[in-house]
Write an enzyme that holds these catalytic residues in place. Structure first.
Site, PDB file in Angstrom:
ATOM      1  N   SER A  14     -54.402 -41.133   2.537  1.00 28.64           N
ATOM      2  CA  SER A  14     -53.024 -40.997   2.065  1.00 28.64           C
ATOM      3  C   SER A  14     -52.971 -40.694   0.566  1.00 28.64           C
ATOM      4  O   SER A  14     -53.692 -41.305  -0.232  1.00 28.64           O
ATOM      5  CB  SER A  14     -52.238 -42.280   2.340  1.00 28.64           C
ATOM      6  OG  SER A  14     -50.971 -42.224   1.731  1.00 28.64           O
ATOM      7  N   SER A  16     -50.153 -41.080  -1.093  1.00 29.25           N
ATOM      8  CA  SER A  16     -49.042 -41.861  -1.639  1.00 29.25           C
ATOM      9  C   SER A  16     -49.438 -42.729  -2.830  1.00 29.25           C
ATOM     10  O   SER A  16     -48.677 -42.807  -3.805  1.00 29.25           O
ATOM     11  CB  SER A  16     -48.419 -42.719  -0.541  1.00 29.25           C
ATOM     12  OG  SER A  16     -47.764 -41.905   0.408  1.00 29.25           O
ATOM     13  N   THR A  58     -45.660 -44.909   7.224  1.00 27.70           N
ATOM     14  CA  THR A  58     -45.989 -43.655   7.899  1.00 27.70           C
ATOM     15  C   THR A  58     -46.331 -43.952   9.358  1.00 27.70           C
ATOM     16  O   THR A  58     -46.170 -45.073   9.838  1.00 27.70           O
ATOM     17  CB  THR A  58     -47.127 -42.928   7.155  1.00 27.70           C
ATOM     18  OG1 THR A  58     -47.323 -41.640   7.740  1.00 27.70           O
ATOM     19  CG2 THR A  58     -48.425 -43.719   7.203  1.00 27.70           C
ATOM     20  N   LYS A  62     -42.991 -45.960  12.023  1.00 26.86           N
ATOM     21  CA  LYS A  62     -41.640 -45.665  11.544  1.00 26.86           C
ATOM     22  C   LYS A  62     -40.544 -46.247  12.436  1.00 26.86           C
ATOM     23  O   LYS A  62     -39.499 -46.674  11.936  1.00 26.86           O
ATOM     24  CB  LYS A  62     -41.460 -44.152  11.386  1.00 26.86           C
ATOM     25  CG  LYS A  62     -42.297 -43.567  10.259  1.00 26.86           C
ATOM     26  CD  LYS A  62     -42.036 -42.084  10.076  1.00 26.86           C
ATOM     27  CE  LYS A  62     -42.844 -41.530   8.921  1.00 26.86           C
ATOM     28  NZ  LYS A  62     -42.571 -40.081   8.697  1.00 26.86           N
ATOM     29  N   ASN A  83     -39.035 -44.624   6.859  1.00 24.51           N
ATOM     30  CA  ASN A  83     -40.305 -44.474   6.142  1.00 24.51           C
ATOM     31  C   ASN A  83     -40.332 -45.316   4.870  1.00 24.51           C
ATOM     32  O   ASN A  83     -41.272 -45.221   4.088  1.00 24.51           O
ATOM     33  CB  ASN A  83     -40.577 -43.006   5.806  1.00 24.51           C
ATOM     34  CG  ASN A  83     -39.694 -42.490   4.686  1.00 24.51           C
ATOM     35  OD1 ASN A  83     -38.548 -42.923   4.527  1.00 24.51           O
ATOM     36  ND2 ASN A  83     -40.210 -41.554   3.909  1.00 24.51           N
ATOM     37  N   ASP A  98     -37.546 -38.993   4.380  1.00 26.82           N
ATOM     38  CA  ASP A  98     -38.143 -37.751   4.887  1.00 26.82           C
ATOM     39  C   ASP A  98     -37.102 -36.644   4.977  1.00 26.82           C
ATOM     40  O   ASP A  98     -37.409 -35.471   4.704  1.00 26.82           O
ATOM     41  CB  ASP A  98     -38.751 -37.976   6.272  1.00 26.82           C
ATOM     42  CG  ASP A  98     -40.055 -38.757   6.217  1.00 26.82           C
ATOM     43  OD1 ASP A  98     -40.730 -38.704   5.171  1.00 26.82           O
ATOM     44  OD2 ASP A  98     -40.393 -39.403   7.219  1.00 26.82           O
ATOM     45  N   GLY A 120     -41.634 -35.477  17.580  1.00 30.06           N
ATOM     46  CA  GLY A 120     -41.851 -36.826  17.072  1.00 30.06           C
ATOM     47  C   GLY A 120     -40.880 -37.224  15.973  1.00 30.06           C
ATOM     48  O   GLY A 120     -39.833 -36.592  15.768  1.00 30.06           O
TER      49      GLY A 120
END
Length: 258
Positions: A14, A16, A58, A62, A83, A98, A120
């Site tokens: 990730s 992030s 993530t 979610k 998220n 998102d 999804g």
């Protein structure tokens, strides 16, 4: 010191932590940001982390994040996924940034209709993002029954053939890397936002070489900017004072040009 982290599985790669650490440095915040591998039982896991102020969430968490929240913003409810979790005195507030990230990634590109690939959580965010932006939205997916249910829910069009979907003025692909590689033929000229950013370019992006291609890193950056607004007590549509400098610092940290 406020503590934040990203949760999900797999989480090892990730980006992030890189993004949010760069953002906190620009803001002069003492907050830190880490990552944790969490695949299930999110509620139980959160009960053991009482010293955290908030989380990025993530896949595959979610829907769980939305379900356990005391309160949820309208976008999280509309997409049925969250998220972002922020701790409050009464529990957790859930948000979906998102939608914001997708809208910002496509900002400045002109198109009236868009096809979303996939069914999804990210596909749902893409649908809501584009409907809010006033676009005509259609969906293609490998599971036709899921696609039909999704289209019925949002009252949008179902696209049966992949080549028709890819020929739309704009395409948002939410499918995993490589899933469509053996079905791609020819060149496509529209706008493509591929939420995948590693490996890059994807084969799908290569087939849009004559069009306009946006990497999933753009969505990732902007959804994180939305989270930073929330982490710092702002509304999702309320920019931070040092936001331009923060965005540039994030791009530098990721080696992503403006």
């Amino acid at each position: 010191m406020p503590h934040y982290a990203v949760l999900g599985s797999p989480i090892e790669h990730s980006k992030s932590p890189v993004i949010h650490t760069a953002a906190f440095e620009v803001l002069g915040s003492a907050a830190d940001y880490g990552r944790f591998e969490v695949a299930e039982n999110l509620k139980s896991w959160l009960e053991s982390k009482s010293n955290f102020a908030g989380f990025s969430v993530t896949m595959p968490l979610k829907k769980q994040a939305l379900d356990l929240a005391e309160r949820a913003d309208p976008l999280a409810i509309a997409t049925q996924s969250a998220n972002t979790l922020l701790r409050t005195e009464s529990g957790w507030d859930a948000y979906n940034t998102d939608v914001f990230g997708i809208q910002q990634a496509l900002k400045g590109f002109k198109f009236s209709s868009v096809c979303v690939l996939g069914t999804g959580a990210t596909a749902r965010s893409a649908i809501v993002a584009m409907l809010e932006a006033g676009k005509r939205v259609s969906v293609w997916g490998r599971d036709s029954e899921k696609v039909k249910r999704l289209c019925a829910e949002f009252e949008i069009d179902f696209v049966e053939k992949l080549h028709v979907a890819l020929s739309q003025p704009a395409v948002i692909s939410t499918v995993v890397a490589g899933a469509l590689d053996d079905q791609l033929r020819g060149e496509y000229k529209g706008v493509l936002l591929d939420v995948v950013y590693h490996p890059w370019p994807t084969q799908l992006a290569v087939h849009f070489s004559t069009g306009k291609v946006i990497s999933g890193l753009e969505m990732l950056i902007w959804q994180a900017i939305g989270q930073q607004r929330l982490f710092n007590g702002h509304e999702l549509d309320e920019p931070l004072a040092a936001e331009n400098k923060m965005i540039q610092a994030v791009r530098n940290a990721l080696s992503v040009p403006k």
